[in-house]
Design a protein around this motif. Structure first.
Motif, PDB file in Angstrom:
ATOM      1  N   ASP A  18       0.822  -1.208   0.000  1.00 29.30           N
ATOM      2  CA  ASP A  18       0.000   0.000   0.000  1.00 29.30           C
ATOM      3  C   ASP A  18       0.858   1.262   0.000  1.00 29.30           C
ATOM      4  O   ASP A  18       0.611   2.191  -0.767  1.00 29.30           O
ATOM      5  N   GLY A  19       1.860   1.280   0.845  1.00 27.93           N
ATOM      6  CA  GLY A  19       2.759   2.429   0.893  1.00 27.93           C
ATOM      7  C   GLY A  19       3.550   2.588  -0.396  1.00 27.93           C
ATOM      8  O   GLY A  19       3.794   3.703  -0.852  1.00 27.93           O
TER       9      GLY A  19
ATOM     10  N   ARG B   8       7.140  -1.671 -10.529  1.00 25.06           N
ATOM     11  CA  ARG B   8       8.346  -2.446 -10.191  1.00 25.06           C
ATOM     12  C   ARG B   8       9.610  -1.667 -10.490  1.00 25.06           C
ATOM     13  O   ARG B   8      10.573  -1.705  -9.719  1.00 25.06           O
ATOM     14  N   GLY B   9       9.645  -0.972 -11.629  1.00 22.94           N
ATOM     15  CA  GLY B   9      10.831  -0.211 -12.004  1.00 22.94           C
ATOM     16  C   GLY B   9      11.155   0.887 -11.011  1.00 22.94           C
ATOM     17  O   GLY B   9      12.316   1.066 -10.617  1.00 22.94           O
ATOM     18  N   LEU B  10      10.143   1.621 -10.576  1.00 19.19           N
ATOM     19  CA  LEU B  10      10.369   2.691  -9.614  1.00 19.19           C
ATOM     20  C   LEU B  10      10.814   2.127  -8.270  1.00 19.19           C
ATOM     21  O   LEU B  10      11.740   2.649  -7.653  1.00 19.19           O
ATOM     22  N   LEU B  11      10.182   1.047  -7.824  1.00 18.96           N
ATOM     23  CA  LEU B  11      10.582   0.447  -6.551  1.00 18.96           C
ATOM     24  C   LEU B  11      11.991  -0.123  -6.619  1.00 18.96           C
ATOM     25  O   LEU B  11      12.749  -0.035  -5.650  1.00 18.96           O
TER      26      LEU B  11
ATOM     27  N   TYR C  93       4.724   9.712  -9.781  1.00 17.26           N
ATOM     28  CA  TYR C  93       4.213   9.931 -11.129  1.00 17.26           C
ATOM     29  C   TYR C  93       3.187  11.057 -11.179  1.00 17.26           C
ATOM     30  O   TYR C  93       2.865  11.539 -12.256  1.00 17.26           O
ATOM     31  N   GLY C  94       2.654  11.461 -10.032  1.00 16.34           N
ATOM     32  CA  GLY C  94       1.792  12.612  -9.970  1.00 16.34           C
ATOM     33  C   GLY C  94       0.326  12.372 -10.248  1.00 16.34           C
ATOM     34  O   GLY C  94      -0.443  13.308 -10.310  1.00 16.34           O
ATOM     35  N   HIS C  95      -0.092  11.141 -10.424  1.00 16.70           N
ATOM     36  CA  HIS C  95      -1.504  10.842 -10.650  1.00 16.70           C
ATOM     37  C   HIS C  95      -1.771   9.372 -10.419  1.00 16.70           C
ATOM     38  O   HIS C  95      -0.861   8.559 -10.386  1.00 16.70           O
ATOM     39  N   ARG C  96      -3.026   9.026 -10.258  1.00 13.85           N
ATOM     40  CA  ARG C  96      -3.409   7.641  -9.965  1.00 13.85           C
ATOM     41  C   ARG C  96      -3.171   6.716 -11.152  1.00 13.85           C
ATOM     42  O   ARG C  96      -2.739   5.600 -10.986  1.00 13.85           O
TER      43      ARG C  96
ATOM     44  N   GLU D 274       2.366   6.622  -6.926  1.00 13.67           N
ATOM     45  CA  GLU D 274       1.380   7.614  -7.358  1.00 13.67           C
ATOM     46  C   GLU D 274       1.891   9.022  -7.096  1.00 13.67           C
ATOM     47  O   GLU D 274       1.717   9.913  -7.924  1.00 13.67           O
ATOM     48  N   ALA D 275       2.546   9.234  -5.966  1.00 19.45           N
ATOM     49  CA  ALA D 275       3.103  10.551  -5.662  1.00 19.45           C
ATOM     50  C   ALA D 275       4.234  10.897  -6.635  1.00 19.45           C
ATOM     51  O   ALA D 275       4.347  12.037  -7.097  1.00 19.45           O
TER      52      ALA D 275
END
Length: 75
Positions: free
Chosen positions: A31-32, A57-60, A41-44, A38-39
């Motif tokens: 969830d986090g 996955r790439g961002l994490l 990339y700036g949108h849902r 989302e934060a």
């Protein structure tokens, strides 16, 4: 690399070799981690449905690399 699929966690393992050698593991609560993405990339709706999980996955993975690098370089 991302480890197995756990419903509530995203886990990454990374090997390193320099003056010291070993492995790091970074765990994110799903969830986090989704809130973080989302934060970032700036949108849902981060991407088309097929690309959303890849972007997630790439961002994490990049966040795990930064965290692991900061911890290891502090040793």
């Amino acid at each position: 690399r991302q480890l197995g699929s756990m419903p509530d966690m995203a886990a990454f393992r990374q090997s390193f070799r320099s003056e010291i050698a070993g492995e790091t593991m970074v765990f994110f609560a799903r969830d986090g981690a989704r809130d973080f993405c989302e934060a970032f990339y700036g949108h849902r709706d981060m991407a088309a449905e097929g690309g959303r999980e890849m972007a997630f996955r790439g961002l994490l993975l990049e966040a795990a690399n930064v965290l692991a690098g900061a911890c290891v370089s502090g040793l």
